[in-house]
Design a protein around this motif. Structure first.
Motif, PDB file in Angstrom:
ATOM      1  N   PRO A  55       1.002  -1.074   0.048  1.00  0.00           N
ATOM      2  CA  PRO A  55       0.060  -0.025  -0.067  1.00  0.00           C
ATOM      3  C   PRO A  55       0.904   1.487   0.031  1.00  0.00           C
ATOM      4  N   LEU A  56       2.056   1.165   0.406  1.00  0.00           N
ATOM      5  CA  LEU A  56       2.988   2.292   0.285  1.00  0.00           C
ATOM      6  C   LEU A  56       4.043   2.370  -0.728  1.00  0.00           C
ATOM      7  N   ILE A  57       3.599   1.557  -1.978  1.00  0.00           N
ATOM      8  CA  ILE A  57       4.512   1.540  -3.180  1.00  0.00           C
ATOM      9  C   ILE A  57       4.525   2.818  -3.754  1.00  0.00           C
ATOM     10  N   ASN A  58       3.489   3.526  -4.009  1.00  0.00           N
ATOM     11  CA  ASN A  58       3.645   5.065  -4.718  1.00  0.00           C
ATOM     12  C   ASN A  58       4.412   6.073  -3.648  1.00  0.00           C
ATOM     13  N   GLN A  59       4.193   5.630  -2.413  1.00  0.00           N
ATOM     14  CA  GLN A  59       4.914   6.762  -1.324  1.00  0.00           C
ATOM     15  C   GLN A  59       6.595   6.661  -1.871  1.00  0.00           C
ATOM     16  N   PHE A  60       6.908   5.330  -1.737  1.00  0.00           N
ATOM     17  CA  PHE A  60       8.194   4.950  -1.895  1.00  0.00           C
ATOM     18  C   PHE A  60       8.668   5.052  -3.224  1.00  0.00           C
ATOM     19  N   SER A  61       7.803   5.195  -4.192  1.00  0.00           N
ATOM     20  CA  SER A  61       8.421   5.427  -5.434  1.00  0.00           C
ATOM     21  C   SER A  61       8.578   7.070  -5.817  1.00  0.00           C
ATOM     22  N   GLU A  62       7.706   7.707  -5.131  1.00  0.00           N
ATOM     23  CA  GLU A  62       7.851   9.012  -5.074  1.00  0.00           C
ATOM     24  C   GLU A  62       9.288   9.523  -4.465  1.00  0.00           C
ATOM     25  N   LEU A  63       9.224   8.960  -3.356  1.00  0.00           N
ATOM     26  CA  LEU A  63      10.646   9.179  -2.314  1.00  0.00           C
ATOM     27  C   LEU A  63      11.940   8.814  -3.172  1.00  0.00           C
ATOM     28  N   PHE A  64      11.910   7.563  -3.821  1.00  0.00           N
ATOM     29  CA  PHE A  64      12.909   7.117  -4.460  1.00  0.00           C
ATOM     30  C   PHE A  64      12.779   6.732  -6.024  1.00  0.00           C
ATOM     31  N   PRO A  65      12.569   7.870  -6.761  1.00  0.00           N
ATOM     32  CA  PRO A  65      12.194   7.717  -8.104  1.00  0.00           C
ATOM     33  C   PRO A  65      13.232   7.089  -9.052  1.00  0.00           C
ATOM     34  N   HIS A  66      14.684   7.152  -8.815  1.00  0.00           N
ATOM     35  CA  HIS A  66      15.715   6.726  -9.355  1.00  0.00           C
ATOM     36  C   HIS A  66      16.078   5.145  -8.990  1.00  0.00           C
ATOM     37  N   MET A  67      15.296   4.776  -8.234  1.00  0.00           N
ATOM     38  CA  MET A  67      15.754   3.468  -7.452  1.00  0.00           C
ATOM     39  C   MET A  67      14.590   2.351  -7.924  1.00  0.00           C
ATOM     40  N   ASP A  68      15.140   1.252  -8.052  1.00  0.00           N
ATOM     41  CA  ASP A  68      14.404  -0.098  -8.387  1.00  0.00           C
ATOM     42  C   ASP A  68      13.967  -0.431  -6.943  1.00  0.00           C
ATOM     43  N   ILE A  69      12.768  -0.661  -6.751  1.00  0.00           N
ATOM     44  CA  ILE A  69      12.266  -1.147  -5.243  1.00  0.00           C
ATOM     45  C   ILE A  69      12.042  -2.751  -5.118  1.00  0.00           C
ATOM     46  N   PHE A  70      12.474  -3.216  -4.653  1.00  0.00           N
ATOM     47  CA  PHE A  70      12.421  -4.742  -4.257  1.00  0.00           C
ATOM     48  C   PHE A  70      11.472  -4.990  -2.887  1.00  0.00           C
ATOM     49  N   ILE A  71      10.708  -5.738  -2.930  1.00  0.00           N
ATOM     50  CA  ILE A  71       9.856  -6.156  -1.772  1.00  0.00           C
ATOM     51  C   ILE A  71       9.698  -7.670  -1.752  1.00  0.00           C
ATOM     52  N   PRO A  72      10.585  -8.156  -0.747  1.00  0.00           N
ATOM     53  CA  PRO A  72      10.444  -9.898  -0.863  1.00  0.00           C
ATOM     54  C   PRO A  72       9.579 -10.405   0.293  1.00  0.00           C
ATOM     55  N   ASP A  73       9.156 -11.446   0.156  1.00  0.00           N
ATOM     56  CA  ASP A  73       8.216 -12.216   1.144  1.00  0.00           C
ATOM     57  C   ASP A  73       9.263 -13.130   1.700  1.00  0.00           C
ATOM     58  N   HIS A  74       9.323 -12.728   3.437  1.00  0.00           N
ATOM     59  CA  HIS A  74      10.246 -13.648   4.110  1.00  0.00           C
ATOM     60  C   HIS A  74       9.876 -15.104   3.897  1.00  0.00           C
ATOM     61  N   ARG A  75      11.009 -15.999   3.976  1.00  0.00           N
ATOM     62  CA  ARG A  75      10.616 -17.355   4.034  1.00  0.00           C
ATOM     63  C   ARG A  75       9.508 -17.702   5.143  1.00  0.00           C
ATOM     64  N   GLY A  76       8.651 -18.457   4.663  1.00  0.00           N
ATOM     65  CA  GLY A  76       7.514 -18.774   5.593  1.00  0.00           C
ATOM     66  C   GLY A  76       5.999 -17.644   5.424  1.00  0.00           C
ATOM     67  N   THR A  77       6.439 -16.661   4.527  1.00  0.00           N
ATOM     68  CA  THR A  77       5.340 -15.726   4.253  1.00  0.00           C
ATOM     69  C   THR A  77       4.853 -15.802   2.724  1.00  0.00           C
ATOM     70  N   GLY A  78       3.836 -15.226   2.588  1.00  0.00           N
ATOM     71  CA  GLY A  78       3.374 -14.690   1.178  1.00  0.00           C
ATOM     72  C   GLY A  78       3.699 -16.046   0.124  1.00  0.00           C
ATOM     73  N   TYR A  79       4.149 -15.733  -1.016  1.00  0.00           N
ATOM     74  CA  TYR A  79       4.305 -16.625  -2.251  1.00  0.00           C
ATOM     75  C   TYR A  79       5.605 -17.309  -1.825  1.00  0.00           C
ATOM     76  N   SER A  80       6.503 -17.110  -0.600  1.00  0.00           N
ATOM     77  CA  SER A  80       7.641 -17.840  -0.591  1.00  0.00           C
ATOM     78  C   SER A  80       7.235 -19.284   0.303  1.00  0.00           C
ATOM     79  N   SER A  81       8.131 -20.155   0.368  1.00  0.00           N
ATOM     80  CA  SER A  81       7.881 -21.246   1.054  1.00  0.00           C
ATOM     81  C   SER A  81       7.469 -21.322   2.280  1.00  0.00           C
ATOM     82  N   LYS A  82       6.468 -22.099   2.694  1.00  0.00           N
ATOM     83  CA  LYS A  82       5.707 -21.956   3.885  1.00  0.00           C
ATOM     84  C   LYS A  82       5.982 -23.062   4.757  1.00  0.00           C
ATOM     85  N   ILE A  83       5.779 -22.828   6.036  1.00  0.00           N
ATOM     86  CA  ILE A  83       6.178 -23.875   7.093  1.00  0.00           C
ATOM     87  C   ILE A  83       5.274 -24.964   7.007  1.00  0.00           C
TER      88      ILE A  83
END
Length: 468
Positions: free
Chosen positions: A89-117
């Protein structure tokens, strides 16, 4: 999940010794902020410190720089059970703050689309989606206890080594920044302990206390919540001195709820002190606490009901667009019980007894008491700090009911002894998660810090947080 796995592979390539797969991202068509994003799966060792050859999947979503690229920034979510979806939900805020940077958001192991317990119960196409439904708890527990070495590999240190692998393999050329919030600050500091990743700047939002700081341990969260709640009431009493102490009024309400059955019957079933504790997390609800207390003293329950509805709406709506948003409770419990609870033998009865007189409480101590999930042994990184840190900015609210500002200050002073290029910004009346709840201060402080790679320690104000 089956549809997701069958999506077309766009690119498969090798980076060093790690195979990264770029996929057509899930949910990109449906969610506007995802339209430009790229997604990657990387294979990582289940356990970096053994001869085990088993691998797990790590999921990363990349948002390309809006302007001419100069580097990358990694956004590390909290938890430990939260996926990267909590930062989408904050990606637009970070994109405005860091317009010259690629933004990477990982899922910790055990969360999201990463492997789960629990690989079958915590996936998108299971009955409860990524959240565990009632009839999934049993099979999930069975899997953990039938595969203890697998479950015990979901450690903070292994998660930090995952981060090192991801950052080193995917960042590309240019400067490298990293942002972490809450548990994410602990994970970033563990990453820095490893000394395997070069970073140009670090931003820590709502810094956790030192891992061996007993006063601010998770098992004592209710004491922290209560202290912050009382500080808020004191601020109100000082601002509006010509009335009966709001603290005394709250005490009267809680005592009446315990003794007056007719009054109690009109209250929610949830413990009133826990409800008031939850209000401290959301500023626009927190600022209504005095009105709620006064109304309850008059037998008016509507302001309380309205605030509960707002709390419910906030947690239902924040991140609700994303299938990967549900927290992993098994991961949270395993990490907490293994190294983030300094009183592992405390009972639920102990928790109830020691918090009996508090006016504001957290549900967390009761939830983590009497853990029944597998635990892993603490390693050599437990309770220690990085020996070398790049320029680092810490932002912390002085009304944070989760990570108390005094615990953060103590941690900062210890870090500063070994690493002089660290700055501490205190935000008046701010709760947990500065990027979300004090975005103007966050933007101002971060811009100055990134431009100069330093900023003076100071206290800043976010106008939207003041109560009228």
């Amino acid at each position: 999940m089956k549809k997701f796995i069958l999506l077309t592979i766009l690119v498969i390539y090798s980076i060093g010794q790690v195979e990264a797969q770029s996929w057509k991202c899930p949910e990109n068509i449906r969610i506007p902020e995802f339209k430009s994003s790229d997604c990657f799966f990387l294979k990582a060792p289940l356990n970096y410190d053994s001869d085990n050859t088993e691998k797990i999947d790590l999921f990363v979503r990349k948002f390309p720089a809006k302007r001419k690229r100069k580097g990358s920034i990694w956004l590390i979510p909290g938890g430990p059970g939260e996926s990267g979806a909590t930062l989408y939900p904050l990606i637009n805020q970070f994109s405005e703050l860091f317009p010259h940077m690629d933004i990477f958001i990982p899922d910790h192991r055990g969360t999201g689309y990463s492997s789960k317990i629990c690989p079958k119960e915590e996936v998108v196409d299971s009955p409860g989606g990524m959240a565990l439904s009632n009839d999934e708890w049993g099979p999930c527990f069975d899997y953990m206890y039938s595969n203890p070495n697998y479950a015990k590999a979901f450690t903070i240190t292994n998660a930090a080594k995952d981060l090192s692998l991801l950052i080193n393999e995917l960042s590309g050329q240019g400067e490298r920044y990293i942002y972490g919030v809450s548990y994410g600050t602990q994970l970033v500091l563990r990453l820095l302990q490893l000394g395997t990743t070069n970073l140009d700047a670090v931003i820590l939002d709502s810094l956790v206390p030192l891992q061996d700081d007993e006063k601010y341990d998770l098992s004592r969260r209710s004491f922290i919540t209560n202290e912050v709640g009382l500080s808020f009431l004191q601020k109100f009493d000082e601002t509006f001195p010509n009335h009966i102490s709001i603290r005394e009024q709250l005490k009267n309400v809680i005592e009446r709820a315990e003794k007056d059955q007719e009054f109690a019957n009109q209250l929610p079933k949830q413990d009133l002190t826990i409800l008031f504790g939850m209000m401290l997390d959301i500023p626009y609800v927190r600022n209504k606490i005095p009105e709620i207390i006064k109304s309850l003293n008059k037998g008016d329950f509507k302001p309380l009901q309205n605030s509960i509805a707002k709390i419910t709406s906030f947690y239902q709506e924040y991140g609700a667009n994303y299938q990967s948003s549900p927290n992993s409770i098994p991961l949270t419990q395993i990490i907490t019980a293994s190294e983030n609870n300094l009183r592992p033998d405390i009972t639920k009865a102990n928790v109830a007894q020691e918090s009996r007189e508090l006016l504001f409480k957290s549900p967390l101590p009761n939830l983590i008491a009497e853990n029944t999930m597998p635990t892993y042994k603490r390693d050599n990184y437990f309770g220690k700090i990085p020996k070398q840190m790049p320029p680092t900015l810490i932002l912390h609210g002085n009304l944070d009911p989760k990570t108390h500002i005094e615990g953060a200050r103590k941690h900062y002073k210890v870090l500063k002894q070994e690493n002089p290029s660290i700055s501490f910004i205190e935000i008046n009346s701010a709760p947990h998660f500065i990027a979300l709840f004090a975005p103007n201060v966050f933007r101002k402080a971060v811009r100055e810090f990134i431009r100069k790679k330093s900023i003076e320690d100071q206290t800043m104000n976010e106008k939207t947080l003041s109560f009228k």
